[in-house]
Design an enzyme around this catalytic site. Structure first.
Site, mmCIF file in Angstrom:
data_model
loop_
_atom_site.group_PDB
_atom_site.id
_atom_site.type_symbol
_atom_site.label_atom_id
_atom_site.label_comp_id
_atom_site.label_asym_id
_atom_site.label_seq_id
_atom_site.Cartn_x
_atom_site.Cartn_y
_atom_site.Cartn_z
ATOM 1 N N TYR A 44 0.862 -1.185 0.000
ATOM 2 C CA TYR A 44 0.000 0.000 0.000
ATOM 3 C C TYR A 44 0.891 1.226 0.000
ATOM 4 O O TYR A 44 1.834 1.325 0.801
ATOM 5 C CB TYR A 44 -0.903 -0.006 1.243
ATOM 6 C CG TYR A 44 -1.800 1.217 1.357
ATOM 7 C CD1 TYR A 44 -2.842 1.429 0.465
ATOM 8 C CD2 TYR A 44 -1.593 2.153 2.372
ATOM 9 C CE1 TYR A 44 -3.668 2.547 0.573
ATOM 10 C CE2 TYR A 44 -2.420 3.266 2.495
ATOM 11 C CZ TYR A 44 -3.445 3.460 1.596
ATOM 12 O OH TYR A 44 -4.262 4.568 1.708
ATOM 13 N N ASP A 99 9.424 2.619 -0.303
ATOM 14 C CA ASP A 99 8.403 3.335 0.454
ATOM 15 C C ASP A 99 8.602 3.017 1.929
ATOM 16 O O ASP A 99 8.240 1.946 2.416
ATOM 17 C CB ASP A 99 6.998 2.925 -0.012
ATOM 18 C CG ASP A 99 5.915 3.694 0.737
ATOM 19 O OD1 ASP A 99 6.258 4.424 1.681
ATOM 20 O OD2 ASP A 99 4.729 3.553 0.364
ATOM 21 N N LYS A 115 4.649 9.213 8.872
ATOM 22 C CA LYS A 115 4.473 8.658 10.222
ATOM 23 C C LYS A 115 5.492 9.172 11.254
ATOM 24 O O LYS A 115 5.337 10.269 11.761
ATOM 25 C CB LYS A 115 4.463 7.135 10.135
ATOM 26 C CG LYS A 115 3.307 6.674 9.187
ATOM 27 C CD LYS A 115 2.898 5.264 9.388
ATOM 28 C CE LYS A 115 1.962 4.788 8.301
ATOM 29 N NZ LYS A 115 0.609 4.528 8.693
HETATM 30 C C1 LIG Z 1 3.903 2.163 3.260
HETATM 31 C C2 LIG Z 1 2.912 3.277 3.216
HETATM 32 N N1 LIG Z 1 2.963 4.172 2.217
HETATM 33 C C3 LIG Z 1 2.102 5.190 2.145
HETATM 34 C C4 LIG Z 1 1.115 5.359 3.070
HETATM 35 C C5 LIG Z 1 0.182 6.510 2.951
HETATM 36 O O1 LIG Z 1 0.390 7.402 3.999
HETATM 37 P P1 LIG Z 1 -0.784 8.378 4.495
HETATM 38 O O2 LIG Z 1 -1.844 7.527 5.094
HETATM 39 O O3 LIG Z 1 -0.101 9.284 5.478
HETATM 40 O O4 LIG Z 1 -1.256 9.114 3.303
HETATM 41 C C6 LIG Z 1 1.021 4.445 4.137
HETATM 42 C C7 LIG Z 1 -0.013 4.553 5.184
HETATM 43 O O5 LIG Z 1 -1.106 4.890 5.058
HETATM 44 C C8 LIG Z 1 1.932 3.381 4.197
HETATM 45 O O6 LIG Z 1 1.865 2.484 5.179
HETATM 46 N N1 LIG Z 2 -2.236 0.706 6.814
HETATM 47 C C1 LIG Z 2 -2.559 2.099 6.808
HETATM 48 C C2 LIG Z 2 -1.308 2.868 6.933
HETATM 49 O O1 LIG Z 2 -0.252 2.398 7.140
HETATM 50 C C3 LIG Z 2 -3.511 2.410 7.896
HETATM 51 C C4 LIG Z 2 -3.815 3.867 8.074
HETATM 52 C C5 LIG Z 2 -4.995 4.318 7.266
HETATM 53 O O2 LIG Z 2 -5.032 4.121 6.058
HETATM 54 O O3 LIG Z 2 -5.870 4.941 7.860
#
Ligand SMILES: Cc1ncc(COP(=O)(O)O)c(C=O)c1O
Ligand SMILES: N[C@H](C=O)CCC(=O)O
Length: 426
Positions: free
Chosen positions: A143, A237, A265
């Site tokens: 993701y 990522d 994060k």
């Molecule tokens: C590996 C990774 N990339 C990108 C994202 C996207 O980050 P955000 O939710 O802050 O947009 C997340 C988490 O949601 C993630 O775990």
């Molecule tokens: N797995 C997602 C981020 O790492 C969980 C956070 C979200 O999408 O709200």
């Protein structure tokens, strides 16, 4: 015990789609309704019904020092007093950039954005702009946020809701996203044979959005080799693994190094933030130095920078934190595995630094399809029973868990004691 949360959820559903501002929060994977949170302190969450939980989610990763860390809180309050946002440069941005840049040999410059989604979206634009190519290679179960071209067989909430590709994303926008199986070298090689237009590979080198599934060293080395041979860039990522898997994230414990890194994060310590970084040469292509456009009204927000700065300084001052967090993560998952075994339940576990994952299945999954074969019903029951006993785990087997410095060995022992009761009836 959840009356106020249930009412709050019903009221939220009237005015917010599904009652939540990010789908994974809605507990759809495990059923039931989520506790509404009143406050957090250290290792603990407190909901509106007055229930207290040991928090193994920590806002999905950012809070490595737990809730309301005094140093981070002070920095946020002091910075807030000077103004919330200026839309103009501040010293804090350079300071946080320096903290990040000086840790990585392969990074010369960093740009801040407001979320992980933005970080990845911008990193991909950079890779395409630099290489002059269009295709991107993405892996099933990884993701990378919710930008259009990455919502293809994505993990996390996308997997939970069984809608691996989202309506509202025209096929035209995903036709350049080439999908490969995680940890499948032959599949990846074939992809490069089929396209001569690959700008980049994007990968979670330690995947945390299909549970915790690390990429093998050999697989990552192949990613590197194929990128080098074919004029493509490798993007790690590290939005989740950055400053979590180790002080230098996944990059710190892996042999393969990427060309572009994305963060989020932990570098914002709970404030909305993201960043992408690469060599000076690559980053010089970004506007206003170069022609690749990328921008943001709140990018580099001073309050977020201040929170991240304190967080990274604390981590750097005490790098042994990662060993301690890993010991705690191991104590937790190995304890769960032992209890599961005693109850004739197959449980597979993984940890990387302060990240952990567990799967109800016979063998440790190495890709998205294998994760999909785990026992989700059993996970849901486990999750609910543990919440009732005061232990808050991520609400899907497709999510990772996160240890923080404030969770004590006693908290973990209490959790294992509760799990030994729950697993008897699982
Ligand atoms: C590996 C990774 N990339 C990108 C994202 C996207 O980050 P955000 O939710 O802050 O947009 C997340 C988490 O949601 C993630 O775990
Ligand atoms: N797995 C997602 C981020 O790492 C969980 C956070 C979200 O999408 O709200």
């Amino acid at each position: 015990m959840f009356e106020k949360s249930i009412k709050a959820y019903e009221e939220a559903c009237e005015v917010i789609p599904g009652g939540v501002d990010s789908p994974v929060r809605a507990f759809k994977s495990v059923g039931g309704t989520p506790p509404f949170i009143e406050k957090g302190k250290g290792a603990y969450l407190y909901d509106v019904d007055g229930n207290k939980y040991v928090d193994f989610v920590q806002s999905w990763g950012p809070l490595i020092f737990g809730h309301c860390d005094k140093d981070i809180e002070d920095a946020v309050i002091e910075t807030t007093k000077k103004g919330l946002s200026f839309g103009a440069p501040t010293l804090l941005e350079t300071q946080l950039a320096n903290e990040i840049v000086e840790m990585f040999d392969n990074i010369g410059k960093v740009r801040f954005v407001s979320s992980g989604t933005e970080a990845v979206m911008s990193a991909i634009r950079l890779a395409r702009g630099v290489t002059g190519k269009n295709d991107i290679v993405k892996f099933e179960g990884c993701y990378h946020g919710h930008s259009d071209s990455l919502l293809v067989q994505a993990g996390s909430g996308m997997a939970t809701f069984g809608s691996p590709s989202s309506p509202g994303v025209p096929a035209d926008l995903t036709k350049h996203t080439l999908l490969c199986e995680y940890n499948n070298i032959e599949n990846l090689k074939k992809c490069f044979e089929d396209s001569s237009d690959i700008a980049c590979i994007i990968i979670e080198p330690i995947a945390g959005n299909m549970g915790l599934v690390p990429a093998s060293d050999e697989f990552l080395a192949t990613c590197r080799e194929l990128c080098d041979k074919n004029g493509a860039l490798l993007i790690f990522d590290e939005v989740m693994s950055g400053f979590r898997a180790s002080l230098k994230g996944a990059s710190g414990i892996l042999k393969t190094q990427a060309d572009i890194l994305t963060f989020g994060k932990v570098i914002g310590a709970g404030m909305p933030v993201g960043a992408f970084a690469a060599s000076k040469e690559i980053m010089s292509n970004l506007s206003p130095e170069g022609k690749i456009y990328q921008a943001g009204t709140l990018s580099g927000n001073p309050v977020a920078m201040a929170a991240g700065l304190v967080s990274l300084k604390k981590l750097k001052a005490n790098p042994k934190i990662y060993d301690e967090l890993n010991q705690k993560a191991l104590k937790l998952v190995n304890g769960l595995k032992k209890i599961a075994n005693e109850n004739n339940i197959s449980l597979q576990v993984n940890t990387r630094g302060s990240m952990f994952g567990f799967f109800f299945c016979e063998e440790s999954p190495t890709n998205f399809k294998e994760v999909g074969k785990c026992d989700f019903k059993r996970f849901a029951t486990f999750h609910h029973e543990m919440i009732k006993k005061g232990f808050y785990f991520a609400c899907s087997q497709y999510e990772a868990g996160f240890m923080c410095t404030e969770i004590t060995n006693e908290d973990i022992e209490a959790c294992l004691e509760a799990a030994s009761i729950v697993m008897k009836n699982l």
